[in-house]
Design a protein around this motif. Sequence first.
Motif, PDB file in Angstrom:
ATOM      1  N   ILE A  82      44.636  38.615  39.987  1.00  0.00           N
ATOM      2  CA  ILE A  82      44.335  37.558  39.018  1.00  0.00           C
ATOM      3  C   ILE A  82      45.522  36.602  38.936  1.00  0.00           C
ATOM      4  N   THR A  83      45.353  35.435  39.519  1.00  0.00           N
ATOM      5  CA  THR A  83      46.410  34.426  39.487  1.00  0.00           C
ATOM      6  C   THR A  83      45.933  33.118  38.863  1.00  0.00           C
ATOM      7  N   LYS A  84      44.621  32.989  38.689  1.00  0.00           N
ATOM      8  CA  LYS A  84      44.028  31.810  38.048  1.00  0.00           C
ATOM      9  C   LYS A  84      42.822  32.270  37.242  1.00  0.00           C
ATOM     10  N   VAL A  85      42.371  31.429  36.320  1.00  0.00           N
ATOM     11  CA  VAL A  85      41.339  31.868  35.387  1.00  0.00           C
ATOM     12  C   VAL A  85      40.024  32.187  36.087  1.00  0.00           C
ATOM     13  N   GLU A  86      39.717  31.498  37.187  1.00  0.00           N
ATOM     14  CA  GLU A  86      38.467  31.750  37.902  1.00  0.00           C
ATOM     15  C   GLU A  86      38.407  33.166  38.470  1.00  0.00           C
ATOM     16  N   ASP A  87      39.573  33.786  38.635  1.00  0.00           N
ATOM     17  CA  ASP A  87      39.602  35.150  39.161  1.00  0.00           C
ATOM     18  C   ASP A  87      39.008  36.161  38.189  1.00  0.00           C
ATOM     19  N   LEU A  88      38.771  35.728  36.956  1.00  0.00           N
ATOM     20  CA  LEU A  88      38.186  36.627  35.959  1.00  0.00           C
ATOM     21  C   LEU A  88      36.692  36.846  36.167  1.00  0.00           C
ATOM     22  N   ASN A  89      36.031  35.982  36.915  1.00  0.00           N
ATOM     23  CA  ASN A  89      34.616  36.170  37.207  1.00  0.00           C
ATOM     24  C   ASN A  89      34.404  37.541  37.852  1.00  0.00           C
ATOM     25  N   LYS A  90      33.437  38.274  37.311  1.00  0.00           N
ATOM     26  CA  LYS A  90      33.102  39.633  37.757  1.00  0.00           C
ATOM     27  C   LYS A  90      34.137  40.672  37.304  1.00  0.00           C
ATOM     28  N   LYS A  91      35.136  40.248  36.523  1.00  0.00           N
ATOM     29  CA  LYS A  91      36.124  41.202  36.020  1.00  0.00           C
ATOM     30  C   LYS A  91      35.963  41.373  34.508  1.00  0.00           C
ATOM     31  N   LYS A  92      36.600  42.409  33.982  1.00  0.00           N
ATOM     32  CA  LYS A  92      36.478  42.720  32.562  1.00  0.00           C
ATOM     33  C   LYS A  92      37.622  42.085  31.776  1.00  0.00           C
ATOM     34  N   LEU A  93      37.238  41.238  30.828  1.00  0.00           N
ATOM     35  CA  LEU A  93      38.191  40.521  29.995  1.00  0.00           C
ATOM     36  C   LEU A  93      38.111  41.042  28.561  1.00  0.00           C
ATOM     37  N   CYS A  94      39.247  41.301  27.951  1.00  0.00           N
ATOM     38  CA  CYS A  94      39.283  41.824  26.591  1.00  0.00           C
ATOM     39  C   CYS A  94      39.949  40.831  25.643  1.00  0.00           C
ATOM     40  N   SER A  95      39.426  40.741  24.430  1.00  0.00           N
ATOM     41  CA  SER A  95      40.058  39.994  23.349  1.00  0.00           C
ATOM     42  C   SER A  95      39.544  40.547  22.028  1.00  0.00           C
ATOM     43  N   VAL A  96      40.035  39.986  20.925  1.00  0.00           N
ATOM     44  CA  VAL A  96      39.591  40.492  19.624  1.00  0.00           C
ATOM     45  C   VAL A  96      38.270  39.847  19.238  1.00  0.00           C
ATOM     46  N   THR A  97      37.524  40.533  18.392  1.00  0.00           N
ATOM     47  CA  THR A  97      36.215  40.052  17.952  1.00  0.00           C
ATOM     48  C   THR A  97      36.319  38.667  17.314  1.00  0.00           C
ATOM     49  N   GLY A  98      35.467  37.752  17.788  1.00  0.00           N
ATOM     50  CA  GLY A  98      35.446  36.402  17.236  1.00  0.00           C
ATOM     51  C   GLY A  98      36.529  35.487  17.761  1.00  0.00           C
ATOM     52  N   SER A  99      37.254  35.922  18.770  1.00  0.00           N
ATOM     53  CA  SER A  99      38.368  35.128  19.291  1.00  0.00           C
ATOM     54  C   SER A  99      37.879  33.836  19.944  1.00  0.00           C
ATOM     55  N   THR A 100      38.473  32.728  19.544  1.00  0.00           N
ATOM     56  CA  THR A 100      38.143  31.451  20.194  1.00  0.00           C
ATOM     57  C   THR A 100      38.678  31.418  21.622  1.00  0.00           C
ATOM     58  N   SER A 101      39.761  32.165  21.864  1.00  0.00           N
ATOM     59  CA  SER A 101      40.331  32.231  23.213  1.00  0.00           C
ATOM     60  C   SER A 101      39.335  32.853  24.189  1.00  0.00           C
ATOM     61  N   ALA A 102      38.728  33.965  23.780  1.00  0.00           N
ATOM     62  CA  ALA A 102      37.771  34.640  24.657  1.00  0.00           C
ATOM     63  C   ALA A 102      36.552  33.770  24.911  1.00  0.00           C
ATOM     64  N   GLN A 103      36.062  33.114  23.865  1.00  0.00           N
ATOM     65  CA  GLN A 103      34.891  32.250  24.024  1.00  0.00           C
ATOM     66  C   GLN A 103      35.195  31.064  24.940  1.00  0.00           C
ATOM     67  N   ASN A 104      36.416  30.563  24.868  1.00  0.00           N
ATOM     68  CA  ASN A 104      36.817  29.459  25.741  1.00  0.00           C
ATOM     69  C   ASN A 104      36.720  29.859  27.207  1.00  0.00           C
ATOM     70  N   VAL A 105      37.181  31.082  27.506  1.00  0.00           N
ATOM     71  CA  VAL A 105      37.105  31.574  28.885  1.00  0.00           C
ATOM     72  C   VAL A 105      35.649  31.787  29.288  1.00  0.00           C
ATOM     73  N   LYS A 106      34.898  32.465  28.446  1.00  0.00           N
ATOM     74  CA  LYS A 106      33.523  32.850  28.782  1.00  0.00           C
ATOM     75  C   LYS A 106      32.615  31.627  28.951  1.00  0.00           C
ATOM     76  N   LYS A 107      32.765  30.654  28.065  1.00  0.00           N
ATOM     77  CA  LYS A 107      31.864  29.500  28.091  1.00  0.00           C
ATOM     78  C   LYS A 107      32.295  28.420  29.076  1.00  0.00           C
ATOM     79  N   ASN A 108      33.598  28.227  29.213  1.00  0.00           N
ATOM     80  CA  ASN A 108      34.078  27.050  29.937  1.00  0.00           C
ATOM     81  C   ASN A 108      34.804  27.322  31.242  1.00  0.00           C
ATOM     82  N   LEU A 109      35.405  28.503  31.378  1.00  0.00           N
ATOM     83  CA  LEU A 109      36.328  28.687  32.494  1.00  0.00           C
ATOM     84  C   LEU A 109      35.894  29.757  33.495  1.00  0.00           C
ATOM     85  N   ALA A 110      35.382  30.868  33.006  1.00  0.00           N
ATOM     86  CA  ALA A 110      34.941  31.946  33.900  1.00  0.00           C
ATOM     87  C   ALA A 110      33.676  32.573  33.321  1.00  0.00           C
ATOM     88  N   PRO A 111      32.533  31.883  33.464  1.00  0.00           N
ATOM     89  CA  PRO A 111      31.291  32.314  32.803  1.00  0.00           C
ATOM     90  C   PRO A 111      30.783  33.680  33.249  1.00  0.00           C
TER      91      PRO A 111
END
Length: 283
Positions: free
Chosen positions: A144-173
């Motif tokens: 993982i060297t760029k955000v797109e590398d998160l596709n197909k990988k498991k990403l963790c954050s806290v419940t309701g995190s705007t950071s996690a939603q930013n990744v999921k919706k905009n960067l690595a759906p």
Amino acid sequence: MKISKAAAAAAVAVALSLTATACGGSKKDAASDGGASGGAKDKIVVGIKFDQPGLGLKTPDGKFTGFDVDVATYVAKELGYQPDQIEFKQAVSAERENLISNGDVKFIVATYSINDKRKERVDFAGPYFLAHQDLLVRADDTSITKVEDLNKKKLCSVTGSTSAQNVKKNLAPEADLLEQGGYSECLTGLENKAVDALTTDNSILAGYAAQEKNKGKFKLVGLSMSNENYGIGLKKGDKELQTKINAALKKMVEDGSWQKAVDKNLGPANYKNEPAPQITEGS
């Protein structure tokens, strides 16, 4: 007219009693000024996080450590308060505006990003720190060297995190998002390889990675997926306090205390901080 010795002694006692009462009242009135408006000060109440290593953490022995704590202590000193006159109060994210508007705290230093919605209820001084959304991965992970590398990988954050939603919706759906109650659970999952990455502000990630028990286990990827300008929250309309805090922040940067606080609290995670941001609030 002759005054008896007993009457004279009684008069002196009354006079001394009145003087002591007057002095006592004056001292109490002066000590009750817990603000930044001058005069004798008893204490100042400052809001911080209690659960963010490297930023705002209450240790098991009741002490407070972290970059935000150091900033708060420096600012309070410039307002006329010594460390033993500071009362730190927990400021969870959802309660920060209420604590300020209700007068429960004088100001808040708690990874408090400046935004327009919050400025409808409170004012800010600063900013005093620029953070970016980043990823924390295992130290030996080179996949993982760029955000797109998160596709197909498991990403963790806290419940309701705007950071996690930013990744999921905009960067690595296609990332597999796992939300936990706290960052500690995400760190455990990351160490045990149950998840591949943790996301939030890089300053928060660096604080966790810099903990003694975590040293050498994790690393920051070094991305800048958002800009988070941390400000010091204070009561809306208190321009005098805003001006004084801004002056304290400028002095902290100029005398080198700001960089020393960054290095001490976040340096062990090889955190590459941005230069101290220009102060924009109140200008």
